[in-house]
Design an enzyme around this catalytic site. Sequence first.
Site, PDB file in Angstrom:
ATOM      1  N   MET A 161      41.221  41.363  42.834  1.00  0.00           N
ATOM      2  CA  MET A 161      41.829  40.685  41.685  1.00  0.00           C
ATOM      3  C   MET A 161      43.022  39.849  42.152  1.00  0.00           C
ATOM      4  O   MET A 161      43.901  39.506  41.357  1.00  0.00           O
ATOM      5  CB  MET A 161      42.260  41.703  40.631  1.00  0.00           C
ATOM      6  CG  MET A 161      41.080  42.546  40.116  1.00  0.00           C
ATOM      7  SD  MET A 161      41.277  43.110  38.408  1.00  0.00           S
ATOM      8  CE  MET A 161      42.775  44.083  38.533  1.00  0.00           C
ATOM      9  N   HIS A 221      44.370  45.114  50.799  1.00  0.00           N
ATOM     10  CA  HIS A 221      43.271  44.136  50.687  1.00  0.00           C
ATOM     11  C   HIS A 221      42.934  43.523  52.044  1.00  0.00           C
ATOM     12  O   HIS A 221      41.763  43.380  52.399  1.00  0.00           O
ATOM     13  CB  HIS A 221      43.669  42.980  49.753  1.00  0.00           C
ATOM     14  CG  HIS A 221      43.910  43.364  48.338  1.00  0.00           C
ATOM     15  ND1 HIS A 221      45.163  43.333  47.759  1.00  0.00           N
ATOM     16  CD2 HIS A 221      43.069  43.777  47.353  1.00  0.00           C
ATOM     17  CE1 HIS A 221      45.073  43.699  46.487  1.00  0.00           C
ATOM     18  NE2 HIS A 221      43.819  43.972  46.215  1.00  0.00           N
ATOM     19  N   GLN A 275      37.840  44.817  32.374  1.00  0.00           N
ATOM     20  CA  GLN A 275      38.183  46.141  32.890  1.00  0.00           C
ATOM     21  C   GLN A 275      39.577  46.590  32.470  1.00  0.00           C
ATOM     22  O   GLN A 275      40.037  47.648  32.878  1.00  0.00           O
ATOM     23  CB  GLN A 275      37.991  46.213  34.409  1.00  0.00           C
ATOM     24  CG  GLN A 275      39.035  45.488  35.229  1.00  0.00           C
ATOM     25  CD  GLN A 275      38.692  45.511  36.717  1.00  0.00           C
ATOM     26  OE1 GLN A 275      37.736  44.899  37.153  1.00  0.00           O
ATOM     27  NE2 GLN A 275      39.491  46.224  37.510  1.00  0.00           N
ATOM     28  N   GLN A 313      39.827  53.125  49.423  1.00  0.00           N
ATOM     29  CA  GLN A 313      39.842  54.535  49.001  1.00  0.00           C
ATOM     30  C   GLN A 313      40.914  54.786  47.943  1.00  0.00           C
ATOM     31  O   GLN A 313      40.847  55.770  47.215  1.00  0.00           O
ATOM     32  CB  GLN A 313      40.083  55.422  50.239  1.00  0.00           C
ATOM     33  CG  GLN A 313      40.167  56.911  49.964  1.00  0.00           C
ATOM     34  CD  GLN A 313      38.896  57.469  49.336  1.00  0.00           C
ATOM     35  OE1 GLN A 313      37.801  57.010  49.613  1.00  0.00           O
ATOM     36  NE2 GLN A 313      39.059  58.415  48.436  1.00  0.00           N
ATOM     37  N   LYS A 314      41.912  53.914  47.842  1.00  0.00           N
ATOM     38  CA  LYS A 314      42.964  54.117  46.846  1.00  0.00           C
ATOM     39  C   LYS A 314      42.360  54.219  45.448  1.00  0.00           C
ATOM     40  O   LYS A 314      42.773  55.047  44.642  1.00  0.00           O
ATOM     41  CB  LYS A 314      43.987  52.961  46.903  1.00  0.00           C
ATOM     42  CG  LYS A 314      45.370  53.343  46.401  1.00  0.00           C
ATOM     43  CD  LYS A 314      45.617  52.925  44.981  1.00  0.00           C
ATOM     44  CE  LYS A 314      45.918  51.441  44.909  1.00  0.00           C
ATOM     45  NZ  LYS A 314      45.936  50.995  43.506  1.00  0.00           N
ATOM     46  N   ASP A 315      41.365  53.358  45.162  1.00  0.00           N
ATOM     47  CA  ASP A 315      40.646  53.446  43.892  1.00  0.00           C
ATOM     48  C   ASP A 315      39.424  54.329  44.102  1.00  0.00           C
ATOM     49  O   ASP A 315      38.284  53.863  44.102  1.00  0.00           O
ATOM     50  CB  ASP A 315      40.272  52.048  43.419  1.00  0.00           C
ATOM     51  CG  ASP A 315      41.502  51.178  43.205  1.00  0.00           C
ATOM     52  OD1 ASP A 315      42.235  51.425  42.245  1.00  0.00           O
ATOM     53  OD2 ASP A 315      41.744  50.273  44.034  1.00  0.00           O
ATOM     54  N   GLN A 318      36.619  54.466  41.461  1.00  0.00           N
ATOM     55  CA  GLN A 318      35.903  53.186  41.491  1.00  0.00           C
ATOM     56  C   GLN A 318      34.876  53.174  42.625  1.00  0.00           C
ATOM     57  O   GLN A 318      33.733  52.746  42.438  1.00  0.00           O
ATOM     58  CB  GLN A 318      36.899  52.041  41.673  1.00  0.00           C
ATOM     59  CG  GLN A 318      36.271  50.690  41.952  1.00  0.00           C
ATOM     60  CD  GLN A 318      37.325  49.606  42.041  1.00  0.00           C
ATOM     61  OE1 GLN A 318      37.779  49.088  41.029  1.00  0.00           O
ATOM     62  NE2 GLN A 318      37.745  49.261  43.247  1.00  0.00           N
ATOM     63  N   SER A 325      49.699  48.647  46.418  1.00  0.00           N
ATOM     64  CA  SER A 325      49.074  48.288  45.143  1.00  0.00           C
ATOM     65  C   SER A 325      49.710  47.004  44.634  1.00  0.00           C
ATOM     66  O   SER A 325      50.927  46.821  44.763  1.00  0.00           O
ATOM     67  CB  SER A 325      49.279  49.398  44.114  1.00  0.00           C
ATOM     68  OG  SER A 325      48.995  48.923  42.814  1.00  0.00           O
ATOM     69  N   SER A 326      48.900  46.155  44.049  1.00  0.00           N
ATOM     70  CA  SER A 326      49.459  44.931  43.439  1.00  0.00           C
ATOM     71  C   SER A 326      50.456  45.284  42.355  1.00  0.00           C
ATOM     72  O   SER A 326      51.367  44.522  42.063  1.00  0.00           O
ATOM     73  CB  SER A 326      48.340  44.073  42.853  1.00  0.00           C
ATOM     74  OG  SER A 326      47.377  43.780  43.842  1.00  0.00           O
TER      75      SER A 326
END
Lengths: 271, 271
Positions: free
Chosen positions: B20, B27, B51, B138-140, B143, B175-176
């Site tokens: 995103m 990323h 989402q 892996q953070k999400d 998901q 994280s963004s």
Amino acid sequence: MQSLAERLRQQGRLGFVPTMGALHKGHLQLVQVARRRCDYVVVSIFVNPIQFGPNEDYRTYPRDFTRDQRLLKEVGTDVIFSPDVAEMYPVGYATCIEVKDLTRYLCGKSRPAHFRGVTTVVAKLFNIVKPHLAVFGQKDAQQAFVVKRMVTDLNFDVKILVVPTVREPDGLAMSSRNTYLTSDQRREATVLFRSLQLAENLIKNGERDAGRIKMAMRRLIKSSSQGKIDYIDVVDTEKLAPVKQIAGEVLVALAVYFGKARLIDNIIIRV
Amino acid sequence: MQSLAERLRQQGRLGFVPTMGALHKGHLQLVQVARRRCDYVVVSIFVNPIQFGPNEDYRTYPRDFTRDQRLLKEVGTDVIFSPDVAEMYPVGYATCIEVKDLTRYLCGKSRPAHFRGVTTVVAKLFNIVKPHLAVFGQKDAQQAFVVKRMVTDLNFDVKILVVPTVREPDGLAMSSRNTYLTSDQRREATVLFRSLQLAENLIKNGERDAGRIKMAMRRLIKSSSQGKIDYIDVVDTEKLAPVKQIAGEVLVALAVYFGKARLIDNIIIRV
């Protein structure tokens, strides 16, 4: 199938006809259309359990692989893909695809989980078979609209072609479920197409009131058959939502039970 | 993008990283992994509206295409795919993909439509970008599980690779949304990872009661931060369902609000 498809797709145009087997001339017509337009033709035979409701005919749906195989060979099928249920829906399976709006009326109303089952299996088959072109029959009009919508929405790289309904000489639309009919029911079942022709004539002669058209169709079916009407509907061809006044393009569609056979038919009319 | 992808896919291995935007080292790590394993790397930048929940941060989510573009160039991205919302979800859009079971707990519980939005957009992106390999972080964790399940269930011809979480020197997962944090919140936010390390140590020292582990994590977070806990959970890695006793492999995961930033983190522990 998937690795074969990946290779075939790189060598030429790949056409695909998904079926549930129990093939008739309607299916073979779809294969012939794919044959003319593509270098390779794959036909799947899979009676998809998740598109049947709990009280529907999944278990008794006609199956005759040997005959299907012979017929498909005669019309020049390159590959028959016929997976097991356990391969398609293994333990732990949890995913479904849903197209809203277009599935609210017509068969979507009488068969609540049906189109979710159809779009899910068609997406799976598209990912396995990787076709450039997939051919569907106009007889299942709502299915064709729903699949087209899914293909557009999910960006499948597949062109969808919809082929006119193939009919018996007396007008009855070809269907694997016609084998369920007794000879009396078979005779009476021509009333589906006759009622569609009646609707077409009424519209041609200026009738624009959908209610009156449906009423006339209902009267014809009741007066000339024992068929139990599931629905008769006149819908627009954008949202497949019922219209009151005929304008532009409409789909006239109906489902009628003859004994255990639920038969459907439809025509598209432009005014 | 789709016709370019079709050509690239025939010339070599195609890797894909969906993002995103608002890129960070996490990323870039995904892109580097794809770079090492593939001949071509496509990165998508698309803040996917479906989402986000109605009260979430879709409108304020950080966007900086110029910076993202520069960073992606530095790590050897071949193609950036950055579609408009109106291209992805045009008027009449009606389709969604849902993975049941795996989306019942953890973030799926706090964000009811979130994973439906994720699986739908990922399927669209897979159909457009046609990758051989797609790389997720892996953070999400949930998901990643859900996307893998969808890929298996719908027979996508895409290998999913999940890459370990990249962390700041003090342990905070990249994280963004970390950009939302004030400097006080930024300091306190390290408690997410510290609480996961606490869980790991408790388990290493023989604790098997999930309730006691969660209690200890909750106590640590409350005593050392102003963070508002959304959930702390210990789930199995098959169904992502809460467990009472630690056995086999478990995912310890949590979500904590710091002001408007909802931060998540997790570890997988085998006993």
